[in-house]
Design a protein around this motif. Structure first.
Motif, PDB file in Angstrom:
ATOM      1  N   GLY A 110       0.798  -1.221   0.000  1.00  0.00           N
ATOM      2  CA  GLY A 110       0.000   0.000   0.000  1.00  0.00           C
ATOM      3  C   GLY A 110       0.832   1.273   0.000  1.00  0.00           C
ATOM      4  N   THR A 115       3.449   0.748  -8.116  1.00  0.00           N
ATOM      5  CA  THR A 115       3.275   1.932  -8.972  1.00  0.00           C
ATOM      6  C   THR A 115       4.617   2.634  -9.173  1.00  0.00           C
ATOM      7  OG1 THR A 115       1.138   2.214  -7.884  1.00  0.00           O
ATOM      8  CG2 THR A 115       1.895   4.038  -9.247  1.00  0.00           C
ATOM      9  N   ARG A 249       3.211   9.862  -2.279  1.00  0.00           N
ATOM     10  CA  ARG A 249       2.089  10.677  -1.789  1.00  0.00           C
ATOM     11  C   ARG A 249       2.517  12.047  -1.279  1.00  0.00           C
ATOM     12  NH1 ARG A 249       0.225   5.631   0.088  1.00  0.00           N
ATOM     13  NH2 ARG A 249      -1.162   4.799  -1.494  1.00  0.00           N
ATOM     14  N   ASP A 251       1.902  14.442  -2.917  1.00  0.00           N
ATOM     15  CA  ASP A 251       0.748  15.247  -3.336  1.00  0.00           C
ATOM     16  C   ASP A 251      -0.335  15.281  -2.252  1.00  0.00           C
ATOM     17  OD1 ASP A 251       0.846  12.427  -4.208  1.00  0.00           O
ATOM     18  OD2 ASP A 251      -1.234  12.744  -4.785  1.00  0.00           O
TER      19      ASP A 251
HETATM   20  P1  GDP Z   1       1.938  -1.318  -3.194  1.00  0.00           P
HETATM   21  O1  GDP Z   1       0.988  -2.202  -2.448  1.00  0.00           O
HETATM   22  O2  GDP Z   1       2.964  -0.734  -2.300  1.00  0.00           O
HETATM   23  O3  GDP Z   1       2.546  -1.964  -4.392  1.00  0.00           O
HETATM   24  O4  GDP Z   1       1.091  -0.063  -3.669  1.00  0.00           O
HETATM   25  P2  GDP Z   1       0.475   0.307  -5.094  1.00  0.00           P
HETATM   26  O5  GDP Z   1       1.560   0.634  -6.053  1.00  0.00           O
HETATM   27  O6  GDP Z   1      -0.503  -0.730  -5.500  1.00  0.00           O
HETATM   28  O7  GDP Z   1      -0.236   1.685  -4.736  1.00  0.00           O
HETATM   29  C1  GDP Z   1      -1.310   1.765  -3.836  1.00  0.00           C
HETATM   30  C2  GDP Z   1      -2.160   2.969  -4.217  1.00  0.00           C
HETATM   31  O8  GDP Z   1      -1.428   4.167  -4.028  1.00  0.00           O
HETATM   32  C3  GDP Z   1      -2.578   2.974  -5.686  1.00  0.00           C
HETATM   33  O9  GDP Z   1      -3.908   3.413  -5.761  1.00  0.00           O
HETATM   34  C4  GDP Z   1      -1.633   3.990  -6.318  1.00  0.00           C
HETATM   35  O10 GDP Z   1      -2.190   4.609  -7.453  1.00  0.00           O
HETATM   36  C5  GDP Z   1      -1.458   4.974  -5.184  1.00  0.00           C
HETATM   37  N1  GDP Z   1      -0.200   5.733  -5.272  1.00  0.00           N
HETATM   38  C6  GDP Z   1       1.065   5.296  -5.475  1.00  0.00           C
HETATM   39  N2  GDP Z   1       1.954   6.311  -5.463  1.00  0.00           N
HETATM   40  C7  GDP Z   1       1.240   7.447  -5.247  1.00  0.00           C
HETATM   41  C8  GDP Z   1       1.583   8.858  -5.107  1.00  0.00           C
HETATM   42  O11 GDP Z   1       2.741   9.280  -5.183  1.00  0.00           O
HETATM   43  N3  GDP Z   1       0.543   9.714  -4.879  1.00  0.00           N
HETATM   44  C9  GDP Z   1      -0.751   9.281  -4.781  1.00  0.00           C
HETATM   45  N4  GDP Z   1      -1.700  10.190  -4.549  1.00  0.00           N
HETATM   46  N5  GDP Z   1      -1.100   7.999  -4.885  1.00  0.00           N
HETATM   47  C10 GDP Z   1      -0.118   7.078  -5.118  1.00  0.00           C
END
Ligand code: GDP
Length: 296
Positions: A110, A115, A249, A251
């Motif tokens: 999460g 991403t 995040r 942002d």
């Molecule tokens: P993982 O479980 O760590 O691999 O996380 P994910 O890559 O699946 O990301 C989880 C959520 O966070 C997704 O909805 C992404 O689009 C969102 N996300 C990832 N990086 C950012 C960011 O820099 N800013 C925002 N606002 N959302 C992000």
């Protein structure tokens, strides 16, 4: 929401009539406000203490130049010290090795790890013209490998074909040999995340590290997690040895205290920032911007 540090310090220090050097008492008063601002920004207490000591050393006896008020002067000293801590090293990824260069991505579920993997791969491929292969080593979450494959299609970055039933170690080995065979410059290995740090997660990432011998091991951390980020960075650094941090995040509406805490605790540079959900939402780390945000 908060008064800026500038406003707070002006209220306290600009009453001082005498110009010249800042006295220890003036600086002590100012540091109480700085401390409060850092704690409000969710910076870890130990890091706050170390930072205050450092700034105090510089500020006591500093001559207040005519063109600024004592408040502005202290804010400048604080700001400069913070930028120094946050960004004294360059943020470029180290790709100096014979290809394929492995990059290991670690972090909690999460945090934005998958991403961010795709964002970095896209950037290396588009801006630096590197041929990149991505592989998901997350065999626990059923959809994780498919998620990376979808991101690969969206970014035009190749992903390692999924073979069901392989272990993370087997996938890492296959990714490296496939990358060698296919003439790839960079291999991005997206390890499994969990909701919490646990020994099994760290052991698995360490085992993959031993196989892949990555040039970079990047900890992906959510900028909104505040003080939790300290334990996260400490554990991953102690058990796996990270080379840098990607703060996601940015942002969001956090104050960015996690950046200072993680940097303070591990000494490892923050290399990149995630600035949105979109796949081009990745920027070089801007210490000035984060310092401004932390100080309010
Ligand atoms: P993982 O479980 O760590 O691999 O996380 P994910 O890559 O699946 O990301 C989880 C959520 O966070 C997704 O909805 C992404 O689009 C969102 N996300 C990832 N990086 C950012 C960011 O820099 N800013 C925002 N606002 N959302 C992000």
């Amino acid at each position: 929401m908060f008064d800026t540090l500038q406003e707070r310090l002006s209220g306290i220090l600009d009453k001082l009539t005498g110009r010249g050097a800042l006295s220890e008492a003036d600086v002590d008063t100012a540091m109480r406000e700085v401390r409060r601002a850092l704690l409000e920004a969710d910076v870890a207490l130990d890091v706050v203490r170390g930072f205050i000591d450092k700034v105090k050393e510089r500020a006591v006896g500093a001559e207040v130049v005519k063109s600024v008020t004592p408040g502005q002067m202290v804010v400048k000293i604080v700001h400069d010290a913070m930028v120094e801590i946050l960004g004294s090293e360059g943020s470029a990824l180290n790709l100096r090795a014979s290809p394929p260069v492995p990059i290991l991505m670690v972090g909690l579920q999460g945090s934005g790890k998958t991403t961010t993997t795709a964002k970095i791969a896209k950037r290396l491929q588009e801006r630096e013209k590197r041929k990149v292969l991505m592989a998901s080593l997350d065999t626990r979450r059923p959809a994780a490998q498919e998620q990376l494959a979808i991101l690969g299609t969206q970014t035009g970055v190749e992903t390692l074909p999924i073979i069901k039933g392989q272990t993370p170690i087997e996938i890492a080995k296959r990714a490296m040999s496939e990358a060698r065979r296919g003439g790839f410059d960079v291999v991005m290995l997206d390890t499994a995340g969990r909701l919490h740090i646990d020994e099994e997660l760290l052991a698995e990432a360490a085992a993959v590290r031993d196989i892949a011998k990555p040039n970079e091991t990047l900890l992906v951390a959510d900028a909104l997690t505040g003080q939790d980020a300290v334990n996260l960075a400490k554990s991953f650094d102690e058990k796996i040895g990270i080379t840098g941090i990607v703060l996601t995040r940015i942002d969001g509406d956090g104050r960015g205290g996690a950046a200072l805490s993680m940097r303070g605790v591990t000494g490892k540079p923050i290399k990149l920032m995630g600035t949105g959900e979109k796949l081009d939402g990745l920027e070089d780390f801007h210490p000035q911007r984060i310092a401004g945000r932390i100080l309010g």
